[in-house]
Design a protein around this motif. Sequence first.
Motif: not given
Length: 461
Positions: A147-148, A181, A425, A428, A445
């Motif tokens: 999720d980062g 990322e 994302q 997702r 999200q």
Amino acid sequence: MASRTRRPVVRCSFLPPYLLERVAAMHPDDAVGGCCRGTLAIDAELRERRHLVALSGRPATAAPMVPVDGAFAVFSAGNGTTLPGQQVRGAAEDETGDAAVDEAWAGVKESLALFAEEYSRSSYDDRGAPVVATVHYGRSYNNAFWDGQQLVFGDGDGKVFTRFTKPIDVLGHEFTHAVTEHTAGLVYQGQPGALNESVSDVFAACLKQRLLGQTSQAAEWLIGEGLFLPSVQGDALRSMKEPGTAYDDPVLGKDPQVGSMADYVETNQDNGGVHINSGIPNRAFHLAAVALGGNAWEAAGQVWYAALTSGLRPDTDFATFADATVTAAAQVSDEARAAVAGAWTEVGVPVGALVPGGAGSGTSPSSPPADGGGLVVVTRSGGIVGRTEQAEAHLGDDPRSADLERLLSRIDLQQLAGAPGSPAQPDRYVYTFAVDGREVMLGEQDLTPELAELATLLLDR
């Protein structure tokens, strides 16, 4: 007129939303369908949280940062959705006896070791960032994602999917999303998104083969092997060797991945078919690894990692990435350069040539006519499995009309279409809502509670 659930138009991924949607549609009244609907609802809730943040103008954040003693730690959400949950095992602590906790622990440990020992990379950011992994996320949640800020894994529904920590390559896949990322930063859309997915599969395969001591020739090249329960007619989520052959099941449908630019799928689902078209660079890596020989993580993996960290733009397409791998291979030998160039040519990505984005024979789900006449259509795609599902209802004729009209009275599609959304994302879900010709596409999200309920009403019941 009774509502109809259309056969999903397939596109490729690593538990993409479309796979969950199909399972839910095939099990409208039992526990399996309920688990899949619950997973999709959780994903929708997370999208809503980020949507509200976007509307507020405040910086979007994922899970709160937590102190971690050591290189990594495993947390448990206790079947809730609050992240990161309670810490249950640190990097230096012994086994807990909880399979999901101990599998996640091993997967993170081995992922860190792969990148450190083979590619001299210190954690996903190359700065030694502690890794947080949460298990037991949601109730019967059929997905896993980065999720980062952290890794998240569901337990599966116990009917179609087992826990998402069981195949270690799922752990490696999600960890590599974090690496991507912090290196190329590939946009999760279209060809860059498909590359993002493929890079995760590439190093997931390297992780698995390294642990098993398999050469490129001996490996089966399956991703997510062991995730399906015995009732499913399939071997894994994806096959890098033969994209499109991993499963063929009455509930899941047929594996939709493609392995050649001749079959490239143009679609607005699944962030532009990132899970489907990732089969093309996946197959290129397999071909290159076999041609180079030896161990994938030592030969082809080194070339792919060099390309990933060579200063690529976030919008890198297949052709540009192919050129980067050939350039990296040329630093090894002329033979390596020829092997890598030949692999890309075999899948229809000529080295040094632009790849037409619209190539291929794929089709997209049909859009509702401008004068829909009370037609409501909801489409869901993406997720780690990468399926696309679609359902529709005609207001007035459908027995759910009262609930649909109640929800629609509180939804402004025009306003939602114009509102800033959060970036797509990895792994997702993506939803498309169409009502009488008005249409909006949102990431999981970014769903509002009303849209999440609408999706559940049509797709999961």
